[in-house]
Design an enzyme around this catalytic site. Structure first.
Site, PDB file in Angstrom:
ATOM      1  N   CYS A 319       0.814  -1.211   0.000  1.00  0.00           N
ATOM      2  CA  CYS A 319       0.000   0.000   0.000  1.00  0.00           C
ATOM      3  C   CYS A 319       0.853   1.269   0.000  1.00  0.00           C
ATOM      4  O   CYS A 319       1.802   1.377   0.772  1.00  0.00           O
ATOM      5  CB  CYS A 319      -0.863  -0.045   1.247  1.00  0.00           C
ATOM      6  SG  CYS A 319      -1.826   1.410   1.474  1.00  0.00           S
ATOM      7  N   ARG A 418     -13.011  -0.147  -5.462  1.00  0.00           N
ATOM      8  CA  ARG A 418     -12.831  -0.136  -4.008  1.00  0.00           C
ATOM      9  C   ARG A 418     -12.572   1.273  -3.479  1.00  0.00           C
ATOM     10  O   ARG A 418     -12.468   1.488  -2.299  1.00  0.00           O
ATOM     11  CB  ARG A 418     -11.743  -1.126  -3.592  1.00  0.00           C
ATOM     12  CG  ARG A 418     -10.347  -0.730  -3.849  1.00  0.00           C
ATOM     13  CD  ARG A 418      -9.441  -1.918  -3.590  1.00  0.00           C
ATOM     14  NE  ARG A 418      -9.401  -2.329  -2.195  1.00  0.00           N
ATOM     15  CZ  ARG A 418      -8.584  -1.822  -1.277  1.00  0.00           C
ATOM     16  NH1 ARG A 418      -7.779  -0.845  -1.586  1.00  0.00           N
ATOM     17  NH2 ARG A 418      -8.594  -2.294  -0.051  1.00  0.00           N
TER      18      ARG A 418
END
Ligand code: IMP
Length: 505
Positions: A319, A418
């Site tokens: 991430c 998302r």
């Protein structure tokens, strides 16, 4: 003026557990890792509990039907990735629900012209003593016989004897057709006092073997996550856009629990998604929501009706959200605050909403720490991506086996759903995840067993036999930078990192 949190944003590495009193009862074999997956009222049992506190991440590189079966066998649950068409995701769910537990593809296969020496070597290699003999030797061809330990005597036979001459031939075998249920297969095994039952198709090709020892595979895998029909349980990711089509398809396929997969869960889009599900299915469809990192986010999703709430922004190994957008929070600090909010909500309402710490788990100790901080279970991406069962490629990088692992927010995944922007793809021109390699680590079963034995051992050191007891008794301390150095091997030259040695007597 902006609100400033007083606490620094801390990660798992910033904490250690301080042992508590452990009695002679505090032995790993006495520890139960059962933990609630979905919310329940005080004094009642949750509709679904996990048998181990691990779920696999809603990611293309991690959770497909193969991973789901492997993890459910060990007692956890996978959430199949939603960044694929509705049909493909529903088909994966259906495959898990149709999976025939107890019907195994043999890994010890013989062809009729192999020798007793081959049989002995194969048994040594696989540990299995029942070996089907098929025309092609792969375990899929025409069934010609079976070799078990009762077919040969090493003390009396030459190692050169040919399998064809001592196997139990096809005409003496009891077999069953491909549409046999596990229950029926078990009955045949018991009625005929068999140790194994070959399952063949209409052309007498071997399809599966059912073993007596697996007749109740629950005995060999005591933690299996099974539904009321003894099928493996499986979760699936959804998004806040196409839920009106995706949710019915997944429910129809037999999904056991949904989870809204989003990088940021404190949003009206999540509340609308949860409302739609409640309006159409009441409480019969279970759905988790997230991700949040503070009390406010938790309260919002609790009141919106989430069955469990996921914590974590920016902590995932792949991430780059924190770098790209400057939002997020240290996973430990977020978990501790949300756990407090969960307990406070339980006090107030009598409703316990399980929380899941998602992302940033690197070492097995991080799982233990997350549980100690109040998480009911953890979601792992990188961890599971390293195993045989993950749907990602295994490659060789600089002489070492690696598995590919890419973020759902990377260009490779193209999973823009998302990101809760209410249907706007426009503007999402930057990535929030990277494409990477992680070291290949072998089978899920072996790794999960080692991980959980460490978790159990630490729980015992803290005097706890269950996760709620652990959460209650755990004592955590913030580590200083210098004590982190003290915690690893230090002031020694490690042999495995310095392999070139000259012996000088
Ligand atoms: P890991 O276990 O540290 O690898 O983290 C896995 C978690 O990272 C997932 O469950 C997601 O919450 C999160 N995640 C997955 N893909 C991305 C991405 O591309 N950007 C940011 N977070 C991601």
């Amino acid at each position: 003026m902006a609100y400033i949190f007083e606490e620094p944003s801390r990660t798992f590495n910033a904490y250690l557990l301080v042992p508590g009193y452990s009695s002679s009862e505090n032995r790993p074999e006495n520890v139960s890792l059962k933990t609630p997956l979905v919310k329940f009222k005080k004094g009642e049992e949750p509709a679904i509990s996990l048998n181990i506190p691990m779920v696999s991440a809603i990611m293309q590189a991690v959770s497909d039907d193969g991973m789901s079966v492997a993890l459910a066998t060990e007692g956890g649950m996978s959430f199949i990735y939603g960044s694929q068409t509705i049909e493909d995701e529903a088909a994966m769910v259906a495959r898990v629900k149709d999976y025939k537990a107890g019907f195994v593809t043999s890994d010890s296969n013989l062809s009729p012209d192999m020798t007793l020496a081959d049989v002995v070597a194969l048994k040594e290699q696989t540990g299995h003593s029942t070996m089907p003999v098929t025309s092609d030797g792969t375990g899929h061809g025409k069934l010609l016989g079976v070799v078990t330990e009762r077919d040969y005597r090493l003390s009396r036979m030459s190692m050169d004897e040919i399998v064809r001459d001592f196997m139990t031939p096809r005409e003496k075998l009891i077999v069953a057709p491909a549409d046999t249920t596990l229950k029926k297969a078990n009955d045949i095994i018991w009625d005929n006092k068999l140790n194994s039952l070959p399952i063949v198709d209409e052309n007498d090709n071997l399809v599966y073997m059912v073993f007596r020892k697996d007749y109740d595979s629950h005995k060999s895998n005591p933690n299996e996550m099974l539904d009321a029909h003894k099928r493996y349980m499986v979760g699936a990711g959804i998004n806040t856009r196409d839920y009106a089509e995706r949710v019915p398809a997944l429910v129809e396929a037999g999904v056991d629990c949904l989870c809204i997969d989003s990088s940021e869960g404190f949003s009206e889009w999540q509340a609308l998604t949860l409302k739609w599900i409640r309006d159409h299915y009441g409480d019969s469809v279970k759905v988790g929501a997230g991700n949040v990192v503070d009390r406010d986010g938790f309260r919002f999703l609790a009141e919106a009706g989430a069955d469990f709430i996921k914590i974590g922004i920016g902590g995932g190994s792949i991430c780059i959200t924190r770098e790209q957008k400057g939002i997020g929070r240290g996973q430990a600090t977020a978990t501790i605050e949300v756990a407090k909010a969960r307990d406070e909500y339980f006090e107030e309402t009598g409703i316990y909403i399980p929380i899941c710490s998602d992302g940033g788990i690197v070492y097995d100790t991080h799982i233990t720490l997350a549980l100690a901080m109040g998480a009911d279970f953890v979601m792992l991406g990188r961890y599971f991506a390293r195993f045989d069962e993950a749907p990602n490629n295994r490659v060789m990088v600089n002489g070492s086996y690696m598995k590919e692992y890419w973020g759902e927010g990377s260009a490779r995944a193209r999973n823009w759903q998302r990101y809760d922007l209410g249907g706007q793809k426009k503007g999402m021109t930057f990535e929030e995840g990277v494409d990477s390699y992680v070291p290949y680590a072998g089978s899920l079963k072996d790794n999960v067993n080692v991980t959980l034995s460490k978790v159990k051992s630490t729980m015992c050191n803290c005097g706890a036999l269950t996760i709620p007891e652990f959460q209650d008794k755990a004592k955590l301390t913030v580590v200083s930078a210098t004590s982190i150095v003290e915690g690893g091997a230090h002031d020694v030259l490690q042999k495995d990192k310095n392999p070139y040695v000259t012996n000088v007597g």
